[in-house]
Design an enzyme around this catalytic site. Structure first.
Site, mmCIF file in Angstrom:
data_model
loop_
_atom_site.group_PDB
_atom_site.id
_atom_site.type_symbol
_atom_site.label_atom_id
_atom_site.label_comp_id
_atom_site.label_asym_id
_atom_site.label_seq_id
_atom_site.Cartn_x
_atom_site.Cartn_y
_atom_site.Cartn_z
ATOM 1 C CD GLN B 259 -3.008 -0.028 -0.082
ATOM 2 O OE1 GLN B 259 -3.004 -1.249 -0.203
ATOM 3 N NE2 GLN B 259 -3.654 0.738 -0.918
ATOM 4 C CG HIS B 262 -0.575 2.482 -4.457
ATOM 5 N ND1 HIS B 262 -0.744 2.435 -5.814
ATOM 6 C CD2 HIS B 262 -1.135 1.347 -3.973
ATOM 7 C CE1 HIS B 262 -1.384 1.319 -6.138
ATOM 8 N NE2 HIS B 262 -1.626 0.632 -5.034
ATOM 9 C CD GLU B 327 -8.458 2.188 -1.720
ATOM 10 O OE1 GLU B 327 -7.441 2.619 -1.121
ATOM 11 O OE2 GLU B 327 -8.557 2.163 -2.963
ATOM 12 C CG HIS B 328 -7.486 -1.905 -0.089
ATOM 13 N ND1 HIS B 328 -6.672 -0.838 -0.387
ATOM 14 C CD2 HIS B 328 -8.091 -2.261 -1.248
ATOM 15 C CE1 HIS B 328 -6.777 -0.574 -1.684
ATOM 16 N NE2 HIS B 328 -7.634 -1.402 -2.222
ATOM 17 C CG ASP B 361 -4.402 -3.758 -5.945
ATOM 18 O OD1 ASP B 361 -5.482 -3.233 -5.638
ATOM 19 O OD2 ASP B 361 -3.325 -3.523 -5.358
ATOM 20 C CG HIS B 420 -49.087 18.723 -7.912
ATOM 21 N ND1 HIS B 420 -48.598 19.884 -8.440
ATOM 22 C CD2 HIS B 420 -48.031 17.878 -7.827
ATOM 23 C CE1 HIS B 420 -47.288 19.739 -8.658
ATOM 24 N NE2 HIS B 420 -46.925 18.536 -8.294
#
Lengths: 432, 432
Positions: B259, B262, B327-328, B361, B420
């Site tokens: 991770q 990145h 996220e993960h 991934d 209406h």
């Protein structure tokens, strides 16, 4: 007089494009003002809310508490005409029962090599619901936003509503009570959106904000998107009626005007295979306008944005309807079910002569929060899914890891991400 | 050295809040520049694209055509290492097969009073896929974005990718070919987003734009939201590993570094019941960093944002994990399945010791486009549903209209919308 177009005319394509690109909303650039408001509420919390409420809503939050009390909600509920309470109760029941069917299912399965794949759905824990003040403060919208959040399982549904001089529309509070919303704050505008997104001393932050509002509210929602989730940015309302010759022009006219009365920027369009019906509808609109309380608004909408499009046949009508991508699509034809499969872009379909759009606004059970301004090309009406999120699940054992590792390592190396590759290769040919 | 927290410490809550609110992204305010770019592309079309491409990407679109030719795509596919092609092909197949299960079902039913209610799902017709240039130009992301759109049934999937001096990463073009994407333009930045949203002479507009990008791309997507749909605004990537004492520290360290490599703003967190494992993982991270090509990036991420949180037991771990909303989420524990029901906020769960996040991934089959920056509290990873929209259906006959009319009319009057009410009352007690 509405705009008349004939799909068989040479100039149709160009005139139709003009109709599609009509600007029905004055887009005020309020982003600078909104940025300031957001930053102040974020930094100063309740103090900033008190200041803005004094300035914009003529309310002193030191005297009138920001949170609407349980007694005030009860009193409002008791003060509203019992017939309205009964109607709201029916509406809530029908919305709840229909939306319960939208609850999504979890999934988990093993594929052919034994990889476990799936997902779980869970509710957004805390939802903020913006309710506009003034004449656009609709109890029906409270139900349409709050009930799906409740059905999804959101633990907190927080309502904010601007209260000029402290007063909140009792019918709105009654609707909140019926929907089970008890946390209500009398604040509005960009400052209310900021309070929901960032939290203040009094208001715990939420994770998602829904509900319509003016240009300031819309800009604030756009700005806080990412910090919280938001629903769509709503524009002026629209209806498209597709009608064959066998229709009561008064009914069609009433439906067009029901849309037009919302807003001078609203748009009502009729597509018909029968020019005579078109002319009769136009006459009926003029006639009905004479006795309509909101005639001024409806007349302006019809004059500026109303349109009647004649087509040789219904097969020609459908692609035109899909390009318009209307919020509401009424199928007032002999065999409406036959047209449904051809509908590609529309927020909601109202099928047949006895389904005026207004039923859907109140008691049909389906949601009346629908995509406007052609956004039905890419978005959907509000649903239970808007208040839930999906967590995906992946599960490998040693065999599956060994099977997929070579490809994963290859791609990691190709992308220059060696640590990705290593986190896979380090497990190769190992046992638990 | 990562940040160490102990959930049993008195100061934990405050230190944990600091961890949650860490700013991992430099948020450049580029909205003025982006507004200018959007307005120019909208007004000048291709000419503006040519100008910006010359300026930002050193490419002369009069010489190198904006659209990437079929021959160029074929040549790129042929030039890529066959092992990479094989891996991409496997990945595409697995993504396609998993996402096909996400195709939603239409529904139509009659309720107890005979009202017909339902919905239809249809695909977004035209989707734009932004692919970043340079080192973040990942073929795997092309598959993760394009395949769900294709599975949904989108007729046009248009890719844009910035091409410094005209060159596009061949693996990206190969992935496009494998995913069936043939309409590719070598443009990037806010100007590419504008071209997709508004259209130009060369590029027909799309209805939805997905894919990651830099601050300019993100601001442009935010600005065009409403004209088109967009996916999430992606931030730096994150992983949270929950580990009991029975773990190989090297495996956990490898996952944290996968991770961290990145982006210097990426975040890797370990929650463990065993402080000794935490220390061993920390040592393993330092050891593995020595042989990592992207060590500089990974070390900065680990140093600035990496964290190890010790907890007395796994029951304490889960609420902390849900507040992080990663996220993960890797569950590296003895009985990972038992923890899954407690996961409330996470983009994706990776179950057990043999499911490193990197498998997801590339080749797991689930989507790697997942909510970052705590947005798993309110949003989901990319799926087929992101490329579809729901049209609701409502159908009444005369009996149902009569049954629901009184409540609808009551609410219309309460909201001051007489037209209406009239569109309903005009149909009362009438027959077809």
């Amino acid at each position: 007089m509405a705009i008349w177009l004939n799909a068989a005319d040479d100039g149709f394509e160009s005139a139709f494009k003009d109709l599609l690109s009509m600007k029905r909303e004055v887009s005020k650039d309020v982003s600078d003002v909104v940025e300031t408001i957001l930053a102040r509420v974020r930094a100063e919390g309740d103090a900033a809310l008190a200041d803005y409420s004094a300035r914009f809503d003529s309310i002193d939050l030191a005297v009138t508490p920001m949170r609407v009390g349980a007694d005030e909600i009860e009193a409002a509920h008791a003060a509203v005409d019992p017939k309205v309470i009964e109607a709201l109760t029916l509406s809530e029941k029908r919305i709840r029962s229909h939306h319960a069917r939208q609850l999504p299912k979890d999934d988990f399965y093993e594929d052919d090599i034994g990889v476990g794949l799936g997902h779980r759905w869970t509710a957004v824990e805390a939802v903020g619901l913006y309710v506009p003040g003034g004449t656009a403060s609709y109890p029906s919208s409270v139900l349409m936003n709050a009930v799906p959040a409740k059905v999804a399982g959101a633990e907190r549904v927080v309502m904010v509503v601007p209260a000029m001089k402290g007063a909140v529309n009792p019918a709105v509070l009654a609707a909140a009570k019926i929907a089970g919303v008890t946390e209500i704050y009398r604040i509005g505008g960009a400052q209310a959106v900021a309070a929901l997104a960032y939290g203040t001393e009094t208001i715990a932050p939420v994770s998602k904000i829904v509900g319509p509002g003016n240009a300031y509210v819309a800009a604030a929602k756009r700005a806080v998107f990412g910090t919280v989730g938001i629903d769509m940015i709503a524009g002026p309302s629209e209806v498209l009626v597709i009608a064959d010759g066998d229709n009561n022009p008064d009914w069609i006219a009433a439906d067009l005007l029901a849309q037009a009365e919302h807003d001078t920027g609203a748009q009502a369009i009729l597509i018909t295979t029968d020019a005579a019906l078109g002319r009769a509808v136009e006459e009926a609109v003029e006639r009905q306008l004479k006795t309509l309380p909101r005639a001024e608004i409806a007349a302006a909408s019809w004059r500026d944005f109303g349109a009647i499009i004649t087509v040789p046949d219904l097969d020609t009508a459908m692609p035109i309807a899909n390009r318009i991508a209307p919020e509401h699509l009424e199928l007032a034809v002999d065999d409406p079910d036959a047209l449904i499969p051809s509908v590609r872009n529309a927020g909601a379909i109202f099928v047949g002569h006895f389904t005026p759009e207004a039923i859907g606004d109140y008691v049909g059970g389906s949601n009346h929060v629908l995509p406007t301004a052609r956004s039905a090309r890419f978005s959907s009406g509000l649903s239970v899914l808007d208040f839930m999120k999906r967590t995906s699940i992946l599960k490998l054992g040693p065999d599956q890891l060994n099977a997929l590792a070579p490809a994963a390592i290859e791609l990691a190396e190709c992308e220059g991400l060696s640590a990705h590759g290593r986190s896979v290769s380090i497990r190769l040919n190992r046992k638990e």
